[in-house]
Structure formats: structure tokens, C-alpha cells
Design an enzyme around this catalytic site. Structure first.
Site, PDB file in Angstrom:
ATOM      1  N   ASP A  46     -14.238 -49.235 -19.879  1.00 15.06           N
ATOM      2  CA  ASP A  46     -14.827 -48.270 -20.803  1.00 15.06           C
ATOM      3  C   ASP A  46     -13.672 -47.587 -21.537  1.00 15.06           C
ATOM      4  O   ASP A  46     -12.558 -47.511 -21.011  1.00 15.06           O
ATOM      5  CB  ASP A  46     -15.640 -47.239 -20.015  1.00 15.06           C
ATOM      6  CG  ASP A  46     -16.159 -46.127 -20.901  1.00 15.06           C
ATOM      7  OD1 ASP A  46     -16.806 -46.426 -21.909  1.00 15.06           O
ATOM      8  OD2 ASP A  46     -15.875 -44.955 -20.586  1.00 15.06           O
ATOM      9  N   CYS A  79     -12.220 -59.031  22.033  1.00 15.93           N
ATOM     10  CA  CYS A  79     -12.133 -59.904  20.862  1.00 15.93           C
ATOM     11  C   CYS A  79     -13.419 -59.819  20.054  1.00 15.93           C
ATOM     12  O   CYS A  79     -14.440 -59.306  20.526  1.00 15.93           O
ATOM     13  CB  CYS A  79     -11.888 -61.352  21.283  1.00 15.93           C
ATOM     14  SG  CYS A  79     -13.267 -62.067  22.205  1.00 15.93           S
TER      15      CYS A  79
END
Length: 741
Positions: free
Chosen positions: A432, A11
Site C-alpha cells: 500500500d 520427543c
């Protein structure tokens, strides 16, 4: 630093604890153990025997870095760093740490190599054995002597819970409060009050819970590892007309390689002979093969489908598109998101807090209200089990790794989980214009000549020294008119950012650029009229002038990308507040493009530093993403909350950006945003499930209804749900198309 693969991590919390213990060893400072990728990095001088003992205490084993990722990992160590100032909680990653040591002796690891699903099966076997004994105990309960049944239950508990008990006991003696500590106290307490059956069930279900937790993360890791296996291992290099098999790391720029049908292209290069269709899906996510012939560029990792090709290598493998992708995907897997960092920090305080609450539940009712000690001791033990933070810690990693892996399969390179989270939370997006919303392949459509003798020669000499798309358009026009530089070069040539070029030709200063380049001139009415007419037509201006007059005008048009309009519409459909186009072009040309594609707002006439200011102004309104592809976009990409670059753009834009679209179009952007938002929703849902089920279970203590088996089922149920929901990201579903997306 030396890198190893760790198998069998149970874990995320366990991985953090193991990392801390390794750091406490001599030369252990700076050691990192990443649960998401299962990779351990340690100082070469550290005692590996001590490291193995620490890992073994959690049932994890050590192996060397996977052989099939050796090539790209070695390449990774030599790549430039990506220091993103806005990468929350991560700081700067030193890529020197990514160099793998492959010259190790495999005997050093002996039987530590853990293949395939071995570690998962190792964890499951004792759980299954304990479950069988538990069923036997249930069948014999009431039919056999009680001591026989108790012995069976104890044996089952020992088989399934021994490792948890030993880890928890060690942590308890060190005053380290982890989920193993909680389980150990709960097991001891249950046995102490004679709850044999439920103690056994707790041990079995906790073992099953850990196995399922590891299985879910392993599934996510295997998906990522499948991407990392994309790299070819060898190449067929041509030497003096002979074919020689060489490792891809031995290839250098200029080498000629033979690519047979079915072979992967080893590195970026240019076709010098042959014709074939090439599948670039591994790089760009585009499934349709592309026709390639002499002069065409091919990308490393692409698959040659049906023809024989000779390719001149243009980049050593370590600098190739594939190596860049594999390295960044690997790095992305190992970064933690702000959500993960918060959960991990929260879990450190959550576990001790649960132990305090459990003690209060055990003591307060009997001492203050005359409650039954046995009943409330039982309730307190149940609270300990409810407090296990497994599901909470797992709420984010599986979803993040799954999301990054799925993005990469579609040619969308996310450089870290933090950026995946940010993509799902964007409120504004700036684009852009040139090369992003337009194709970046402008061409001259109008010319105004005021000095026939000098205009085309001067324009050709100036633009021959530039790589800007507009310069190429002017050069194509002068070449079409039969003008070449014939070996001439200007005496001096310099670029003026956001303005144009200035050159010394035959002792005179000439300029070629936008209106600012001719701002020193008092233009005749005819020239002004022509400039306004070209601007009104939506054309970009290139003005050629000297110190006293304008020699001529070029009106240049850049074709809008086919997908731009549908992409912008799809983004607006995702409830983005505003889309903004940033460009150095003049207002009329910018407005013409904006009206056709549907962006909300236009900011024109911007220098590179103006784009940065515009991004900062937008950032004050909310989370802003910047999409670009050129050198002058790099500062704005860095200034945005999230920088997104086109994969066929400049290296500086790709280095600065946080997300790279490996296709030469925007079609995948809406898909990426939808997937990022889905990841964000899943993480929120997982956190809600992890905390919600525990809260419900804790509320059952008020009427005294909480039992050990309800507690463990609520914890296991949360972990199972969190794991399965995170893995749903691998389920492909038909996405709405956006032209090419």
C-alpha cells in the site's frame, strides 16, 4: 478447557502418542498436547489422575500453567480470534480454549511440579549410571568370568533401557508401532542372539539421544518463555492522591498510574505529566529509547528509564499491545507448519514400513539365498534402529520455535509457523502507498480557490467527521486560515468508499474527494487545467464541489519514508520477482512515488475491492505478500498468501495480517525475510540430514556391514545435528541495515 504445562516430553512422536491416549479417555475428546510449547489442554471433567498416569508412562510430569504467564494468558482468552482462511492445515483457532484456570489448588499437583532442568537431569542420571557400568564391563571383559560381565551389561541395559522397553512392550501389545517399539524389538533381539555388549550400547545411546532431543527443544521453549515473562505484574495506581499497588488485570481505561524510573509501563496509555526516555525494545525491537512528554503515547511493556511519569491508561491490559503480542506469540508457538504436518503424517507410516523392511532383511537372504540366520537377524535388528524417526520429527519444530522467538525479540510478530514458512517462500510483494511507503502524514502544498466564501467552511465541516490522513491535512489547512466549525455539524455525512465524503450543509449537498467525487460536473477549462497541473506535480487531489460547480482544489503531498527506497532495494536483492505498489491515488502521483523508491510496478486509482482483485491476479503468478497499515488494506491483506501489517497501523489491519511489524516503519522487513529463508533452509537441511544418514546406514545392509552401534550412532548423530543446526537461529549475526532495520 483447562491448561497445564507438561515437563519432560522426550520427543514429538511421543507427544502425539500421549495426546492420542488422552483423547481416548472419558471427556478426552479435543485434548491437545503441543510438543513445541509443552502445553496440555483438556476438558475440566477429565480424570487428571488418568492423564498423569499416561504422561508418567513416557517420563513426563504435569504442572499448572506457569504463574508468570498467568496475566497474559488470561488476557488472551478475551481477545478477538484471528481466522486466516489461508492457514494451511490449521483451520480456525478458538481463543476461548486459551483461557487459563488459575484458581486451582496447588496441593492437587503435589510433587508433580518440575522446576528448572529437573526433568532433563532425571533422564540423564540413568544414562550416566549405565555408561559407567558399560565401561566397567568393557574393562572386565576377558579378565573376569563371562557371567559377571554379562550381568554387568544386562544391569546397564536395564538401567538405561527399562522405560523404553516397557513403553515399547505396551505399544507392541497394542499393535502401535513407535520408536520405542523399534528399540524394544532391537534390544530383545540383540540379547537373544548374545550381543550383550551392543545391546547395552544401543540402550545407552538411545537414552542419550532422547535426552539431547529434549534438551534442544527445551532450549527453544525457554527462549519463548523468556518473551512471555515480559509482562509486568503490578501497577502503581493513583487513587485520591494516594499510590495503590494493584494487579495489572485490575487496570481499566481512564486510570492514572505512576511510572517510576526502572518500572515497566503496565498498559498502553498517554503521558499526562513528566518527562522521560522510554525503551520500547520489548514491543518494537528498537533499542534506542524515545523521548516522552505530556501528550505522548506509551506502550505497555516499555521500560521507563530515567524520569517520573504519570500515565492515563487508554486500554485495559487485556487489550494492550503487549497482551496482544504475548498471546499471539504463544499461539504461534503451538501451530504446526505444512512441513511439520507432512513429517508427522509420514512418520506414522514410516515406522511400520521400517519394521516390514527389517523382517524382509531378516528372512529373505536366509530363505532365498541360503544366508546365515544369525548374520541377517543381526542386520535386521540394525535396520530397526536406523528406522527410528526421532531426527525427522525434530527437523522442523526447533527451527520454527527458534525463528518465531528471534523474530519477536526484534519486534516482528509472526502469528504461526505456517506464516514463517510462507514468508521465506514469497515471490511477489505488494505495498500500500499511504502510511506504508509514505509517512501517512500528508500536508496541503497547493490550493486553488474558485469560491472563497464557501470553500474553506465547507471543507472544514466535511473533514471534521473523518479520520482519514488526507482529511486531517485539509483540516490543518483550514485551521491555519482561521476557519473552524464553531460547533457546526452537517445535517448528514456519509463516506463513499474509494471516492470521498458527501455532506448536507444548509440544505445543499457538498462533496469532498478525488476526481470521481466530481465526475457528475462539466468542469470549466480553467478547473481542468488546474487539476492536470496539480497531478503533474505529483500531488494528491481533494476536490470540493456541490451539485453544480467546483468550489476549489487542495493539492496534498505525503512525504516518502526515509527507509522505503533502501527497503525496496534490499527486497529486490533477495530475488523477489516483482514489487508492486497499490494505491487509490491517481497515476501521476503514484508514478512519482514509485520512481523515487524503485518499485517494479504501479497500480493506481484502486478502490478497496480493486486492491483485492489486484492481489488475486498477482497470486495467480506466484506466492504474494501484501504490506499495509489501514482499514482499506484489510481485505487485500486477507486475500494475499501472506498479509504483513505495520504495528502502528489500524487494529483491523493488525488483526487480519499474518505478520505484524511492531515498528512504525518497514526497516525490519528485509531482515524478517532473510531470517524466514534461513529457517526454511535449515528445515530442508535437517530433513536431508535425517533421511540421508539413515539411507547411508540402510545401504550398509547390502554388503552386510551395518552393525547395531553404527545404526544407533547414525540415528543419534542425525538428532544431534538437527538439534544443533536448529539452535543456530539463536546466534545473532550482524545483518545488513536498511535505514532503520
Amino acid at each position: 478447557m483447562k491448561q497445564y504445562q507438561v515437563k519432560g516430553l522426550s520427543c514429538g512422536g511421543c507427544a502425539m502418542r500421549l495426546e492420542q491416549e488422552i483423547r481416548e479417555l472419558e471427556h478426552g475428546e479435543g485434548a491437545t498436547l503441543n510438543y513445541n510449547s509443552g502445553r496440555l489442554r483438556v476438558n475440566e471433567e477429565i480424570s487428571m489422575d488418568a492423564v498423569r498416569r499416561i504422561l508418567k508412562s513416557d517420563g513426563a510430569t504435569l504442572s499448572a500453567a506457569p504463574a508468570d504467564t498467568a496475566a497474559h494468558s488470561e488476557a488472551a482468552g478475551n481477545m478477538n480470534g484471528h481466522a486466516h482462511s489461508h492457514e494451511a492445515g490449521q483451520g480456525i483457532h478458538s481463543h476461548d480454549d486459551h483461557v487459563n484456570e488459575h484458581g486451582h489448588d496447588h496441593a492437587e499437583h503435589g510433587d508433580e511440579h518440575d522446576h528448572s532442568h529437573g526433568s532433563g537431569w532425571t533422564k540423564l542420571r540413568p544414562v550416566l549410571a549405565a555408561a559407567i557400568l558399560y565401561v566397567v564391563g568393557l574393562l572386565l571383559d576377558g579378565r573376569a568370568e563371562s557371567w559377571i560381565v554379562v550381568t554387568i551389561y544386562l544391569a546397564a541395559t536395564a538401567i538405561s533401557g527399562y522405560s523404553t522397553f516397557m513403553k515399547g512392550l505396551r505399544n507392541l501389545l497394542r499393535f502401535k508401532f513407535t520408536m520405542d517399539t523399534l528399540m524394544t524389538v532391537a534390544l530383545v533381539g540383540a540379547i537373544a542372539i548374545g550381543e550383550w555388549k551392543e545391546a547395552t550400547l544401543v540402550a545407552i545411546l538411545f537414552g542419550l539421544n532422547e535426552w539431547l532431543e529434549g534438551l534442544g527443544m527445551e532450549k527453544a521453549r525457554r527462549s519463548m518463555d523468556a518473551l512471555l515473562k515480559t509482562a509486568p505484574k503490578e501497577a502503581r495506581k493513583m487513587e485520591d492522591g494516594r499510590e495503590v499497588i494493584v494487579p495489572i488485570l485490575a487496570l481499566a481505561a481512564g486510570d492514572i498510574v505512576k511510572i517510576r524510573p526502572g518500572d515497566q509501563i503496565p498498559s498502553d496509555g498517554e503521558v499526562i505529566e513528566g518527562v522521560s526516555s522510554v525503551n520500547e525494545a520489548a514491543i518494537t525491537g528498537e533499542s534506542l529509547p524515545l523521548y516522552k512528554a505530556a501528550g505522548d503515547i506509551v506502550l505497555g511493556g516499555s521500560l521507563n528509564q530515567d524520569g517520573l511519569l504519570l500515565v492515563r491508561i487508554t486500554k485495559a491490559y487485556r487489550d494492550s499491545s503487549l497482551a496482544r503480542i504475548l498471546h499471539l506469540v504463544q499461539e504461534a508457538q503451538e501451530t504446526k507448519t505444512p512441513t511439520e504436518l507432512f513429517i508427522n503424517k509420514f512418520a506414522r507410516y514410516y515406522t511400520p514400513a521400517i519394521m516390514i523392511i527389517a523382517v524382509i532383511v531378516m528372512l529373505a537372504p536366509p530363505l532365498l539365498f541360503g544366508g546365515d540366520w544369525s548374520t541377517w537377524l543381526y542386520q535386521g535388528l540394525s535396520v530397526l534402529i536406523v528406522g527410528c524417526p526421532c531426527a525427522l520429527i525434530l527437523a522442523s519444530p526447533i527451527a520454527i520455535v527458534s525463528g518465531i522467538a528471534r523474530m519477536a525479540r526484534h519486534g516482528i510478530l509472526v502469528k504461526g509457523g505456517v506464516h514463517l514458512e510462507q514468508l521465506g517462500k514469497l515471490e511477489l510483494i505488494a505495498f500500500d502507498k499511504t502510511g506504508t511507503l509514505t509517512k501517512g502524514k500528508p500536508h496541503v502544498t497547493e490550493v486553488r480557490v474558485y469560491d472563497q466564501e464557501r470553500l474553506f467552511r465547507v471543507a472544514s465541516l466535511i473533514e471534521s467527521g473523518s479520520t482519514h490522513p488526507l482529511a486531517k491535512a485539509v483540516l490543518e489547512e483550514t485551521t491555519r486560515r482561521g476557519i473552524t466549525d464553531a460547533g457546526e455539524t452537517p445535517s448528514s455525512l456519509r463516506t463513499i468508499a474509494g471516492v470521498g465524503m458527501e455532506a448536507d450543509i444548509d440544505g445543499n449537498i457538498y462533496r469532498l474527494g478525488n476526481e470521481l467525487s466530481a465526475s457528475h460536473l462539466d468542469m470549466p477549462e480553467q478547473v481542468r487545467s488546474d487539476i492536470e497541473a496539480l497531478k503533474a506535480a505529483g500531488l494528491t487531489l481533494a476536490i470540493v464541489s456541490d451539485d453544480s460547480e467546483v468550489l476549489g482544489l487542495f493539492g496534498i503531498e505525503d512525504e516518502i519514508r526515509e527507509e522505503s527506497q533502501s527497503v525496496i532495494a534490499a527486497i529486490h536483492g533477495l530475488h523477489i520477482r516483482r514489487t508492486v505498489m497499490l494505491t487509490g491515488d491517481h497515476e501521476k502521483t503514484a508514478r512519482k512515488v514509485a520512481n523515487r523508491i524503485g518499485v517494479s510496478e504501479v497500480k493506481s486509482g484502486l478502490l478497496p475491492e480493486d486492491k483485492v482483485d489486484a492481489i488475486r491476479a498477482l497470486a495467480a503468478e506466484g506466492r504474494v505478500g501484501m504490506v499495509g497499515d489501514g482499514v482499506n488494506d484489510a481485505p487485500a491483506l486477507a486475500a494475499a498468501t501472506l498479509g504483513i501489517a505495520m504495528g502502528k497501523g489500524t487494529d483491523s489491519a493488525m488483526e487480519t495480517a499474518d505478520i505484524v511489524l511492531m515498528q512504525d516503519h518497514l526497516g525490519k522487513l528485509p531482515y524478517a525475510m532473510r531470517l524466514a529463508r534461513r529457517v526454511d533452509r535449515i528445515i530442508r537441511l535437517n530433513i536431508g540430514i535425517a533421511l540421508g544418514l539413515k539411507l547411508i546406514a540402510l545401504l550398509l545392509t547390502i554388503p552386510g556391514w551395518l552393525t547395531l552401534w553404527i545404526a544407533i550412532l547414525s540415528d543419534m548423530g542425525a538428532t544431534i545435528l538437527v538439534t544443533l543446526i536448529g539452535l543456530t537461529l539463536f546466534l545473532e549475526r550482524k545483518e545488513r541495515s536498511t535505514a532503520q532495520g
